[in-house]
Design a protein around this motif. Structure first.
Motif, PDB file in Angstrom:
ATOM      1  N   SER A  60      48.743  75.444  37.543  1.00 51.60           N
ATOM      2  CA  SER A  60      47.933  75.020  38.691  1.00 51.60           C
ATOM      3  C   SER A  60      47.992  76.012  39.849  1.00 51.60           C
ATOM      4  N   VAL A  61      48.971  76.935  39.837  1.00 55.53           N
ATOM      5  CA  VAL A  61      49.059  77.907  40.931  1.00 55.53           C
ATOM      6  C   VAL A  61      48.403  79.234  40.558  1.00 55.53           C
ATOM      7  N   PHE A  62      47.976  79.378  39.326  1.00 51.26           N
ATOM      8  CA  PHE A  62      47.490  80.678  38.857  1.00 51.26           C
ATOM      9  C   PHE A  62      46.263  81.171  39.619  1.00 51.26           C
ATOM     10  N   ASP A  63      45.481  80.262  40.168  1.00 46.86           N
ATOM     11  CA  ASP A  63      44.281  80.658  40.904  1.00 46.86           C
ATOM     12  C   ASP A  63      44.501  80.756  42.408  1.00 46.86           C
ATOM     13  N   THR A  64      45.728  80.572  42.854  1.00 50.03           N
ATOM     14  CA  THR A  64      45.998  80.679  44.286  1.00 50.03           C
ATOM     15  C   THR A  64      46.171  82.135  44.689  1.00 50.03           C
ATOM     16  N   LEU A 101      64.403  85.511  63.395  1.00 50.10           N
ATOM     17  CA  LEU A 101      63.275  85.406  62.465  1.00 50.10           C
ATOM     18  C   LEU A 101      62.580  84.053  62.572  1.00 50.10           C
ATOM     19  N   ASP A 102      61.286  84.091  62.483  1.00 50.51           N
ATOM     20  CA  ASP A 102      60.464  82.880  62.360  1.00 50.51           C
ATOM     21  C   ASP A 102      59.299  83.282  61.471  1.00 50.51           C
ATOM     22  N   LEU A 103      59.505  83.122  60.171  1.00 53.19           N
ATOM     23  CA  LEU A 103      58.655  83.799  59.182  1.00 53.19           C
ATOM     24  C   LEU A 103      58.121  82.831  58.133  1.00 53.19           C
ATOM     25  N   GLU A 104      56.840  82.916  57.865  1.00 49.71           N
ATOM     26  CA  GLU A 104      56.227  82.172  56.772  1.00 49.71           C
ATOM     27  C   GLU A 104      55.816  83.167  55.690  1.00 49.71           C
ATOM     28  N   LEU A 105      56.281  82.933  54.471  1.00 56.14           N
ATOM     29  CA  LEU A 105      55.912  83.780  53.340  1.00 56.14           C
ATOM     30  C   LEU A 105      55.023  82.976  52.406  1.00 56.14           C
ATOM     31  N   ASP A 106      53.993  83.623  51.864  1.00 54.67           N
ATOM     32  CA  ASP A 106      52.944  82.848  51.213  1.00 54.67           C
ATOM     33  C   ASP A 106      53.300  82.271  49.850  1.00 54.67           C
ATOM     34  N   MET A 107      54.477  82.585  49.314  1.00 53.78           N
ATOM     35  CA  MET A 107      54.898  81.923  48.081  1.00 53.78           C
ATOM     36  C   MET A 107      55.925  80.821  48.332  1.00 53.78           C
ATOM     37  N   MET A 108      56.271  80.607  49.589  1.00 52.80           N
ATOM     38  CA  MET A 108      57.143  79.492  49.927  1.00 52.80           C
ATOM     39  C   MET A 108      56.371  78.179  49.806  1.00 52.80           C
TER      40      MET A 108
END
Length: 405
Positions: A298-302, A359-366
């Motif tokens: 379900s994540v393959f198209d993200t 640090l105040d970081l958002e990573l897109d695979m979290m």
């Protein structure tokens, strides 16, 4: 214009140039291993030995730094020279390799050295020398002690935090729990056990019916699993590194024992643990996660997955795309990249730690709702997780993102 005035003007010009050069140099503050064009970063990783499955993390990090060197020209115009050495998950070897990195290679910092016993062996040395021991690959609680060890910081959720979350899960979801625990006999294993006992409180002595430990040098943990099964437990908490985690899964199923199976996130990997143990054997195992399940169709198209897959295809084509360790390495390398970006031209060891603690970081695979946040008094970058279960193919959520805070 007379000769004297010409000389005076010339000397004034030279002095002005010298002042400008001095100002430019003053704006750039470098620690060991840093030049105008490069930054040396050291690492130790068990590419051999009982924890060799984790070698994928080091290779993923190396691949990510190659990516930013090629595509971005490094960080702030400086190429990353990543020197990663095999320590075989042996603390004496870790000490030897880290001394080489620090005293011969003169790296700026040590990044993502893996293992609780390995990092424990260099903990005092790094802090006495005032060298960043940054984002260590272990969740032992002692890595978040800025008051006593200001040069050491973890990255992943602490083992005690995870143990507490597992304990909460058991109390909320298992009727009349009888808990058996297998754990590695070091700070790593003991932290998980402490976390669970902290949550269970006074009930721990009644609810935990058996505990068995193992040493990293043990060939198998079969005898421990037999004893745990014979305790009559209906919950099994598996606190083991990948090699032993896979052994535990096989032995539990071989004995036809069917407890609620809790597996620490250290070994929550399809490629490194569940496939070797058998996908069918691994069905129903419950773990905790804080980043995207890369085996879930379900994540393959993200977009985050596509970016990670493109990175793997180009920079780590031999890497296992079913192993969470490759995604982990990708994420922690981005965190290190952010610290270096924030450092700008002040690449002293002191400023590296200052920026790591800001640090105040958002990573897109979290996973949604999980961020990397630190402060001078909080050296635990990730403090939330989601309970998940393995269905034989992928992980499925079995609860919301939770935190102990």
């Amino acid at each position: 214009m007379n000769t004297g005035r010409k000389l005076a003007i010339t000397f004034a010009a030279i002095a002005a140039m010298g002042l400008a050069a001095g100002t430019a140099l003053a704006d750039k503050m470098y620690g060991p291993g840093v030049t105008d064009t490069s930054i040396k970063i050291g690492n130790t990783m068990p590419y051999s030995g009982p924890a060799a499955a984790y070698g994928a993390i080091g290779k993923s990090i190396e691949a990510y730094f190659k990516k930013i060197n090629k595509e971005n020209g490094g960080v702030n115009g400086r190429l990353i020279e990543f020197i990663t050495l095999d320590d075989g998950y042996s603390p004496p070897k870790t000490k030897e390799q880290v001394r080489k990195l620090v005293e011969q290679d003169e790296v700026l910092l040590i990044f993502q050295s893996l293992g609780t016993p390995s990092n424990s062996a260099i903990h005092a040395y790094m802090n006495q020398k005032k060298i960043p021991q940054l984002f260590v690959a272990t969740g032992a609680t002692k890595w978040g002690d800025p008051e006593n060890f200001p040069w050491t910081m973890g990255w992943q959720p602490s083992y005690q935090t995870e143990g507490q979350l597992f304990g909460t899960y058991v109390m909320q979801n298992v009727e009349n729990p009888k808990i058996a625990i297998l754990y590695q006999n070091d700070d790593y294993g003991k932290d998980y056990v402490k976390g669970m006992k902290d949550v269970l409180g006074d009930k721990a002595k009644d609810l935990i019916v058996a505990e068995e430990s193992y040493e990293v040098t043990d060939p198998t943990i079969n005898s421990q699993i037999i004893k745990l099964k014979d305790s009559g437990a209906n919950v099994f908490f598996n606190v083991a590194t990948p090699k032993f985690a896979a052994q535990a899964i096989k032995k539990v199923r071989e004995l036809n024992w069917d407890p609620v199976f809790l597996n620490n996130s250290v070994s929550n990997s399809v490629g490194a643990v569940y496939e070797p143990a058998g996908l069918e054997n691994s069905k129903g195992i419950i773990s905790l996660q804080y980043f995207m399940d890369i085996t879930d169709p379900s994540v393959f198209d993200t977009e985050p997955y596509k970016k990670w897959k493109a990175f793997m295809d180009e920079y780590y084509p031999d890497g296992d795309k079913s192993s969470s360790f490759t995604a982990y390495g990708y994420l922690v390398a981005q965190t290190m990249e952010q610290v270096l970006k924030q450092c700008g031209d002040d690449l002293t060891r002191e400023n590296v730690m200052k920026q790591a603690a800001n640090l105040d970081l958002e990573l897109d695979m979290m996973l949604p709702g999980i961020k990397i946040q630190t402060s001078p008094t909080d050296y635990f970058p990730i403090e939330a997780m989601m309970p998940i279960a393995f269905d034989g193919e992928k992980f499925v959520p079995v609860g919301e993102v939770v935190s102990v805070n």
